[in-house]
Scaffold this active site. Structure first.
Site, PDB file in Angstrom:
ATOM      1  N   VAL A  91       0.813  -1.217   0.000  1.00 21.13           N
ATOM      2  CA  VAL A  91       0.000   0.000   0.000  1.00 21.13           C
ATOM      3  C   VAL A  91       0.845   1.265   0.000  1.00 21.13           C
ATOM      4  O   VAL A  91       0.361   2.336  -0.360  1.00 21.13           O
ATOM      5  CB  VAL A  91      -0.950   0.026   1.213  1.00 21.13           C
ATOM      6  CG1 VAL A  91      -1.910  -1.126   1.170  1.00 21.13           C
ATOM      7  CG2 VAL A  91      -0.167   0.041   2.524  1.00 21.13           C
ATOM      8  N   ASN A 117      -5.692  -0.547   7.417  1.00 20.01           N
ATOM      9  CA  ASN A 117      -5.188  -1.349   8.525  1.00 20.01           C
ATOM     10  C   ASN A 117      -3.705  -1.695   8.374  1.00 20.01           C
ATOM     11  O   ASN A 117      -3.022  -1.960   9.363  1.00 20.01           O
ATOM     12  CB  ASN A 117      -6.012  -2.632   8.620  1.00 20.01           C
ATOM     13  CG  ASN A 117      -5.409  -3.641   9.563  1.00 20.01           C
ATOM     14  OD1 ASN A 117      -5.522  -3.530  10.777  1.00 20.01           O
ATOM     15  ND2 ASN A 117      -4.745  -4.665   9.014  1.00 20.01           N
ATOM     16  N   SER A 169      -2.863   4.035  16.539  1.00 21.57           N
ATOM     17  CA  SER A 169      -2.303   3.298  17.669  1.00 21.57           C
ATOM     18  C   SER A 169      -2.080   4.275  18.812  1.00 21.57           C
ATOM     19  O   SER A 169      -1.826   5.464  18.580  1.00 21.57           O
ATOM     20  CB  SER A 169      -0.969   2.655  17.283  1.00 21.57           C
ATOM     21  OG  SER A 169      -0.241   2.279  18.431  1.00 21.57           O
ATOM     22  N   TYR A 181       7.055   4.978  14.577  1.00 20.64           N
ATOM     23  CA  TYR A 181       5.707   4.415  14.536  1.00 20.64           C
ATOM     24  C   TYR A 181       4.715   5.372  15.183  1.00 20.64           C
ATOM     25  O   TYR A 181       3.601   5.589  14.680  1.00 20.64           O
ATOM     26  CB  TYR A 181       5.699   3.072  15.245  1.00 20.64           C
ATOM     27  CG  TYR A 181       4.428   2.288  15.105  1.00 20.64           C
ATOM     28  CD1 TYR A 181       4.093   1.678  13.902  1.00 20.64           C
ATOM     29  CD2 TYR A 181       3.570   2.135  16.188  1.00 20.64           C
ATOM     30  CE1 TYR A 181       2.923   0.939  13.775  1.00 20.64           C
ATOM     31  CE2 TYR A 181       2.398   1.397  16.075  1.00 20.64           C
ATOM     32  CZ  TYR A 181       2.078   0.802  14.866  1.00 20.64           C
ATOM     33  OH  TYR A 181       0.926   0.073  14.745  1.00 20.64           O
ATOM     34  N   ALA A 183       5.071   8.632  15.422  1.00 20.40           N
ATOM     35  CA  ALA A 183       4.922   9.785  14.536  1.00 20.40           C
ATOM     36  C   ALA A 183       3.949   9.482  13.402  1.00 20.40           C
ATOM     37  O   ALA A 183       3.109  10.314  13.041  1.00 20.40           O
ATOM     38  CB  ALA A 183       6.288  10.178  13.971  1.00 20.40           C
ATOM     39  N   ALA A 213      -5.572  -5.769  20.939  1.00 23.51           N
ATOM     40  CA  ALA A 213      -5.995  -7.166  20.975  1.00 23.51           C
ATOM     41  C   ALA A 213      -4.757  -8.055  20.895  1.00 23.51           C
ATOM     42  O   ALA A 213      -3.653  -7.595  20.599  1.00 23.51           O
ATOM     43  CB  ALA A 213      -6.947  -7.465  19.810  1.00 23.51           C
ATOM     44  N   ARG A 216      -0.292 -11.368  16.333  1.00 21.22           N
ATOM     45  CA  ARG A 216       1.034 -11.953  16.104  1.00 21.22           C
ATOM     46  C   ARG A 216       2.110 -11.250  16.922  1.00 21.22           C
ATOM     47  O   ARG A 216       3.063 -11.871  17.395  1.00 21.22           O
ATOM     48  CB  ARG A 216       1.354 -11.867  14.614  1.00 21.22           C
ATOM     49  CG  ARG A 216       2.714 -12.397  14.225  1.00 21.22           C
ATOM     50  CD  ARG A 216       2.939 -12.256  12.747  1.00 21.22           C
ATOM     51  NE  ARG A 216       2.702 -10.906  12.278  1.00 21.22           N
ATOM     52  CZ  ARG A 216       3.178 -10.411  11.150  1.00 21.22           C
ATOM     53  NH1 ARG A 216       3.899 -11.178  10.363  1.00 21.22           N
ATOM     54  NH2 ARG A 216       2.921  -9.187  10.782  1.00 21.22           N
TER      55      ARG A 216
END
Length: 330
Positions: A91, A117, A169, A181, A183, A213, A216
């Site tokens: 993406v 996502n 997040s 992440y 930022a 949740a 992985r």
């Protein structure tokens, strides 16, 4: 059962496994045709990019049980009687994102819901980060969301209907080891709120959510702590309740946001947790201030007033990360 998304078409990026897979399955169960996606066939056991862990046999078995890709998710939707087409591609690539949206148009004739996502992440001290590691966290999350929004919004405008759902997040608060992440996710919140105002006149809503949740990344975090000598019981005890449950029970909220019923809900940031909680994040506001009567602040006045007035109620500046809550696109 009712089909609140009947006739709708959803593109769910990063839906080969984890929360994205559960979102895709839920959208299909609600009646939508779904484009599933991840970068390439197959999947990696490593949730964090540029990182390789030595998994125990038990950890490896658990990871293999939750692995999958766009094809396996689409196959499961078809097995359940729904409609789905897999699309492999990154993406973060502008042209690939265009082809993904065009696949929805060519297959189903429209695109109604885009769930951004997909996410990649590198975990580590900012001092060890280089340009490539910065791009790992920022390109798929923030640029990827822009890419899908850019290519889908013209179709949504013509339809007079669209729902953009951006997975952010709580790293946007600023977490140790997650600077890039965080930022990217803070940028995604601002993108959501700004775009929501730009497109609301066309029947399009834009919302964001911070999911929590067991994914992985949980198993990767557990392996990391094990290698550092932290007992598994301590990891389990420290984890929030939401991280001990998988995402199936919480994702219907996203199907709701994609439906006609949510036409007036836009520009919000929600907290979505697998233990049953749905929360609404507040908008930042100035909580304290100081003012000078002079034409310009003097250093002596700042020395006296900043610590004693402006920052007198501030306790530290660091934020701890609950173990293992991050997921990735692969």
């Amino acid at each position: 059962m009712s089909a609140p998304l009947a006739g709708k078409v959803a593109v769910v990026t990063g839906s080969g496994q984890g929360i994205g897979r559960d979102i895709a399955l839920c959208m299909a169960e609600a009646g939508a045709g779904v484009i599933t996606n991840n970068r390439k066939p197959g999947s990696s056991l490593d949730a964090f990019e540029k990182t390789t862990l030595s998994f125990s046999d038990e950890e490896r078995e658990a990871l293999e049980n939750v692995s999958g890709d766009a094809q396996t998710t689409a196959d499961e939707i078809l097995r359940r009687g729904g409609e789905a087409v897999p699309f492999f591609g990154d993406v973060g690539d502008f042209e690939v994102a265009r082809r993904m949206v065009e696949t929805a148009i060519e297959t189903f004739g429209r695109v109604d819901i885009v769930v951004n996502n997909a996410s990649s992440n590198w975990v580590g001290n900012f001092m060890d980060m280089d340009e490539d590691l910065w791009d790992v966290s920022v390109v798929s999350k923030l640029k990827g969301a822009f890419n899908l929004m850019h290519h889908s919004l013209p179709h949504m405008k013509r339809q007079g209907y669209g729902r953009i759902l951006n997975s952010s997040s709580d790293a946007f608060l600023g977490l140790e080891g997650y600077a890039a992440y965080g930022a990217a996710n803070a940028g995604l919140v601002a993108l959501t709120k700004g775009a929501a105002q730009d497109v609301r006149a066309h029947g399009i809503t834009v919302n964001a959510y911070t999911p929590l949740a067991k994914t992985r990344a949980w198993y990767n975090a557990a392996a990391t702590y094990r290698l550092q000598g932290v007992p598994a019981e301590a990891v389990e005890a420290a984890a929030p309740a939401a991280m001990k449950r998988t995402a199936e029970g919480m994702v219907p909220f996203l199907a709701y946001l994609g439906s006609d019923d949510a036409a007036d809900i836009t520009g919000h940031l929600f907290r979505l947790a697998a233990d049953g909680e749905i929360g609404l994040w507040s908008t930042p506001e100035v909580v304290t201030s100081i003012r000078t009567d002079a034409e310009a602040w003097s250093m002596s006045e700042l020395r006296a007033r900043v610590p004693n007035e402006l920052l007198k109620d501030v306790v530290g500046a660091s934020t701890s990360l609950p173990v293992g809550q991050r997921d990735s696109q692969s």
